[in-house]
Design a protein around this motif. Structure first.
Motif, PDB file in Angstrom:
ATOM      1  N   UNK A 137     -24.309 121.577  77.652  1.00  9.74           N
ATOM      2  CA  UNK A 137     -24.118 122.579  78.698  1.00  9.74           C
ATOM      3  C   UNK A 137     -25.123 122.327  79.821  1.00  9.74           C
ATOM      4  N   UNK A 138     -24.953 123.034  80.950  1.00 17.09           N
ATOM      5  CA  UNK A 138     -25.900 122.895  82.064  1.00 17.09           C
ATOM      6  C   UNK A 138     -27.311 123.260  81.608  1.00 17.09           C
ATOM      7  N   UNK A 139     -27.416 124.359  80.864  1.00 17.53           N
ATOM      8  CA  UNK A 139     -28.731 124.790  80.375  1.00 17.53           C
ATOM      9  C   UNK A 139     -29.337 123.747  79.435  1.00 17.53           C
ATOM     10  N   UNK A 140     -28.499 123.139  78.586  1.00 15.29           N
ATOM     11  CA  UNK A 140     -29.001 122.111  77.664  1.00 15.29           C
ATOM     12  C   UNK A 140     -29.570 120.917  78.423  1.00 15.29           C
ATOM     13  N   UNK A 141     -28.857 120.490  79.479  1.00 12.63           N
ATOM     14  CA  UNK A 141     -29.325 119.317  80.222  1.00 12.63           C
ATOM     15  C   UNK A 141     -30.573 119.623  81.039  1.00 12.63           C
ATOM     16  N   UNK A 177     -29.018 113.660  84.024  1.00 13.07           N
ATOM     17  CA  UNK A 177     -28.962 113.899  85.465  1.00 13.07           C
ATOM     18  C   UNK A 177     -27.557 113.709  86.008  1.00 13.07           C
ATOM     19  N   UNK A 178     -26.844 112.699  85.535  1.00  6.92           N
ATOM     20  CA  UNK A 178     -25.468 112.438  85.997  1.00  6.92           C
ATOM     21  C   UNK A 178     -24.543 113.571  85.585  1.00  6.92           C
ATOM     22  N   UNK A 179     -24.725 114.074  84.348  1.00  6.40           N
ATOM     23  CA  UNK A 179     -23.892 115.214  83.924  1.00  6.40           C
ATOM     24  C   UNK A 179     -24.155 116.443  84.797  1.00  6.40           C
TER      25      UNK A 179
END
Length: 978
Positions: A137-141, A177-179
């Motif tokens: 997820x965004x938070x995970x990344x 970063x790409x995700x």
């Protein structure tokens, strides 16, 4: 995509004071520096991109505004006990002199914002631990990037990373970063992996990494403590939630019971109302009164039950997990309460009518008034300004954005800064303790008609605030559209508001009811400027009080007609259109499903002053939205181009409907014969005070013109005119087409500019046509615009200065590029052969000041020029100052009441040193004799302050002749007085 250096941390130069690197560069130290650069530079861009996706730049100022749900969160982070945000970061969120932009946010601030105001749920493993590889997820990344930042910083003591560790770190960080940021970051990250780095750059990124870690650590503990506190609150809330749910269930059962009882009472009331309309004998009326009394008792019982539910409910707080349920329940209770109120009003009315009917058999207007209410709900409740665009139709309650309405002073008609709410326009004010008549003025397209539609819609749906002296107190509110009035006020009421098949006796009884209940009747006259000139005196008598003297009246008008009736109105108001916030709200509502276009349009309006000025007009804002959507973000430069683009858009849709769409075709030119015919009809109507016309006037082009969508059919027309009639959707469209026709005539030499402007109506009632004409001509032929300005200047000379402000408006509307506006202003100045010119009190602001300055530079006759009360400000004053330096004829110049500050005063002072002809200069009296015999700055509304006074003092040193100096009321302090 280039990777710029991150701002907000010490720059490279901070670590190069000695000119040598702190230690020798090796492959391992370069690896460490590359990873630092990847995290600091690319990481900041990716986090900023992630933040912008959640809160787009176009709406960021709204998201952070004081009315936003996030404001209290940010306040607690800044001012709370833990002080997570420092003053520098707060200054970036709320800059004093520039718009807020995420481009200024450092990486630590971005991290705080993403965790606190972006709606992200914390990772399952927390923000400080590496999430499992499957959690993406965004938070995970975001947590993943932070974890690797800490891991790499663990090498800081040696500032070195071996090749194997470097490759592993680089791969993991790149994928995260790409995700987060998107695939376009991959190529740049790959280039960065092998980019050359000298020792100075390596040291620069090592220091940036160190600073980031230091800043992040300083807020980590604070955030964790806040989250622990939130967890405690969450536990308490969950415990209370279970108790509250049970209570809500019981309350909902009670509400369902009340709604069932309300339904029964409604049915009884409907049946009783129907029977009352049929019965006229005394015996039956008496029986009905008994039923009414019984129903009144039942209503009281229901209301008592309602009070027991409403009292303990109170306000739901944001952190209350049952808030939405309570809000829904409260809305239901409020709806029931409003229904009870309406039914009580109907019962009271039926009771009073029954008693009066028993005594004298009087007329009951309820059915007629209910019919008018229903008409307002269906006809006025929807906005469909552009019939050619079927999807452009809005429910008034959803799209209506409150317009900026301010008071005017009755003495001189000057606009004040006092804002007026819709529900209080009839309230007592300093001008009048008991207003009977209200006049609302505004420029074309400012929203006067929309304001009236919203006003009567609120009355029909009873949405006004009950505590105010407002619409709900009126028994009848009658909205009359002046453009559709063909006889007197009574025929207009019958024509526009009453059923087509109304019985003659009922109609007369309703008219008698209005006569007998004038103080409870509100008459709204929308568009006095659209009345034929012969009708205005008749309706002026209404406003004066010679007809229906106790009836409340609200009238709207453009300024040219408004100034004719101001003296007879108790309250004067001005619609100033949309503020920047209103424009934002309207655009976002319009593009709610295409926020990308909303962002594009709002960013363009903020960059483009011309577009920003156009958007203050609500009609223009609607057109801009439509054209932005139609042309995928391509927008016009001025009002004339806006309307021409609109014409092209309509014709394109017409072609598509006929299956004849032509790629890259100039449809305006293709349909020029039809448009010229429409323009001729438009011009004739404006010249003869007619806003509607018979289909036969369209000639051989009737089929196309009625199908384009520029016209609205007047269904049934007036009973006095049973033929099918057409009218333009808005007077501005009619004026645009009239200008289009005149433009064709000038280009074909059927009429000359001199012949056109010899008709003085183009300086008054047809001024908008003239402005459209100049805007259209400026897009096509410079020579014709220059000829037109020269002809207008000759008329101004003929009438000793009258109409000069119209020329300034013409120059402004003709702007295409700066030099052309300057050329037109110089044409005006060189052709002006007057010695006195009074332009005071026109509020033409910077655009007018710039044009008059260019005119002064080349003029050789003016000796007296009055520019007072025009809001020209510092920039305008600077332009005027430059003109004073080269002008050799002016002896008297009045610049008072123009909000001139330090910069403007300094510019004027510099000009005074150079000019050799001015004998009197007034900055709300600044007079000078050869040059500056009298210097008077009394009650200077130009706020010259310390620096301005100092500049004036320096100018006086050069001029040796001042004899009187008055500096009162100027906020000048000791130093500058000395």
């Amino acid at each position: 995509m280039s990777i710029p250096r991150l701002t907000g941390y010490p720059g490279k130069d901070s670590f190069m004071a000695t000119g040598t690197a702190p230690f020798t560069s090796t492959k391992e130290t370069t690896n460490y520096a590359r990873l630092c650069r990847l995290l600091v530079d690319v990481g900041s861009q990716v986090l900023r991109s992630t933040f912008d996706n959640v809160h787009p730049p176009a709406t960021l100022h709204t998201v952070l505004g004081s009315t936003s749900v996030h404001y209290s969160t940010l306040q607690s982070l800044y001012k709370g006990r833990k002080k997570v945000l420092n003053p520098t970061q707060w200054g970036k969120l709320y800059p004093a002199h520039s718009p807020v932009s995420s481009e200024t946010f450092d990486i630590t601030l971005l991290t705080v914002l993403l965790r606190n105001i972006c709606g992200l749920s914390p990772p399952a493993t927390g923000w400080d631990h590496l999430p499992p590889a499957t959690n993406r997820s965004i938070a995970d990344d975001i947590a993943r990037v932070k974890y690797y930042r800490n891991a790499i910083y663990g090498h800081a003591s040696q500032a070195a990373v071996d090749d194997v560790s470097f490759s592993a770190y680089w791969l993991e960080i790149r994928e995260a970063l790409v995700r987060l940021g998107g695939a376009h970051f991959r190529a740049d990250i790959d280039i960065l992996e092998h980019d050359c780095m000298d020792p100075d750059i390596e040291e620069h990124y090592r220091q940036l990494m160190k600073q980031w870690k230091k800043d992040d650590d300083s807020i980590k503990d604070k955030l964790e403590e806040i989250e622990v506190s939130l967890e405690k609150v969450r536990t308490i809330v969950e415990r209370n939630f279970r108790d509250t749910i049970e209570k809500i269930k019981n309350e909902m059962k009670t509400i369902e019971k009340i709604e069932f009882e309300m339904k029964e009472i409604k049915e009884k009331l409907g049946s009783l109302t129907a029977s009352e309309e049929k019965n006229t004998d005394q015996e039956t009326t008496g029986g009905s009164l008994e039923k009414i009394a019984k129903m009144d008792s039942e209503l009281k019982e229901v209301k008592e039950k309602l009070c027991t539910l409403t009292a303990p409910m109170g306000e739901s707080k944001d952190e209350d997990p049952t808030g939405k349920i309570k809000v829904s329940m409260k809305e239901t209770l409020m709806r029931i309460e409003n229904e009870i109120k309406e039914m009580k009003e109907k019962l009271d009315f039926l009771m009073a009518s029954g008693e009066e009917g028993r005594d004298r058999g009087t007329f009951d207007p309820v059915e007629v008034i209910n019919g008018i209410c229903q008409l307002y709900k269906t006809r006025e409740g929807w906005l469909s300004p552009f019939p050619w665009c079927e999807e452009f139709q809005f429910f008034l309650g959803n799209i209506f954005t409150r317009l900026k309405v301010v008071r005017r002073k009755k003495t001189r008609g000057e606009v004040t800064d006092m804002f007026v709410d819709m529900s209080s326009i009839l309230d007592p004010n300093e001008q009048c303790s008991a207003p009977r008549t209200v006049l609302i003025e505004g420029d074309p397209g400012m929203g006067k008609t929309t304001y009236c539609k919203k006003y009567v819609y609120d009355w029909a749906t009873r949405k006004q605030e009950p505590q105010r002296c407002c619409l709900t107190t009126f028994k009848a509110v009658l909205l009359l559209k002046c453009r559709d009035i063909h006889s007197d006020v009574w025929e207009a009421i019958k024509d526009q508001l009453l059923p087509r098949d109304i019985d003659e006796k009922v109609k007369q009884q309703f008219f008698q009811f209005i006569h007998e209940n004038q103080s409870s009747t509100l008459l709204i006259l929308d568009g006095l400027d659209e009345l034929s000139s012969g009708k205005l005196p008749m309706f002026s008598e209404l406003i004066e009080g010679r007809v229906l003297p106790n009836c409340r009246i609200v009238a709207t008008a453009r300024h040219e007609v408004g100034k004719k009736v101001r003296k007879n109105c108790d309250t004067l108001l001005e619609i100033e259109g949309f503020t920047e916030e209103h424009v934002d709200n309207f655009v976002i509502k319009y593009f709610k499903d295409r926020l990308g276009l909303a962002t594009k349009l709002l960013e363009r309006t903020r960059r483009d002053k011309n577009l920003r000025e156009m958007a203050a007009n609500p009609l223009n804002t609607a057109l801009l939205c439509l054209l932005c959507e139609e042309f995928d973000g391509t927008l016009p430069e001025n009002k004339a181009q806006l309307y021409l683009d609109m014409v092209e858009c309509v014709l394109k849709r017409y072609e598509e409907k006929r299956g004849q769409s032509k790629v890259n075709a100039d449809l305006t030119n293709l349909y020029k014969p039809q448009l010229n015919r429409l323009g001729l009809v438009a011009l004739k109507g404006l010249l003869n005070d007619r806003l509607d016309f018979d289909e036969s006037e369209l000639g051989n082009h009737a089929k196309d013109l009625t199908a384009f969508g520029f016209l609205s059919m007047q269904p049934g027309g007036s009973k006095l005119k049973p033929k099918v009639h057409y009218a333009f959707l808005h007077k501005s469209f009619q004026e645009c087409f009239a200008a289009f026709f005149i433009c064709s005539q000038i280009q074909s030499e059927e009429i000359t500019p001199e012949e056109l402007v010899s008709d003085e109506r183009y300086f008054g009632k047809l001024k908008q046509v003239l402005l459209f004409l100049c805007g259209i001509l400026a897009l096509q032929c410079d020579e014709h615009v220059v000829a037109l300005v020269n002809s207008l200047t000759n008329q101004v000379n003929k009438y000793e200065g009258n109409g000069a402000t119209v020329i300034l408006e013409v120059i402004s509307e003709s702007k295409r590029e700066r030099d052309f506006s300057s050329q037109l202003a110089k044409c005006f100045g060189s052709g002006l052969n007057l010695t006195n010119l009074d332009l005071s009190g026109n509020s033409f602001a910077l655009a007018g000041a710039t044009s008059i300055a260019e005119a002064i530079k080349v003029n050789k006759t003016l000796t007296n020029l009055d520019l007072s009360a025009n809001e020209i400000s510092d920039t305008g004053a600077t332009s005027i100052a430059e003109a004073i330096k080269v002008n050799k004829t002016l002896t008297n110049l009045n610049l008072s009441k123009n909000f001139i500050g330090v910069v403007g005063a300094t510019s004027i002072a510099e000009a005074v040193e150079v000019n050799k002809t001015l004998t009197n200069l007034n900055l709300c009296g600044f007079k000078c004799k050869k040059s500056l015999a009298n210097l008077d700055l009394f009650w200077n509304i130009n706020f010259i302050a310390v620096a301005g006074a100092t500049s004036i003092a320096e100018a006086i040193k050069v001029n040796k002749t001042p004899t009187n100096l008055d500096l009162s009321w100027n906020f000048i302090f000791l130093a500058s007085a000395t």
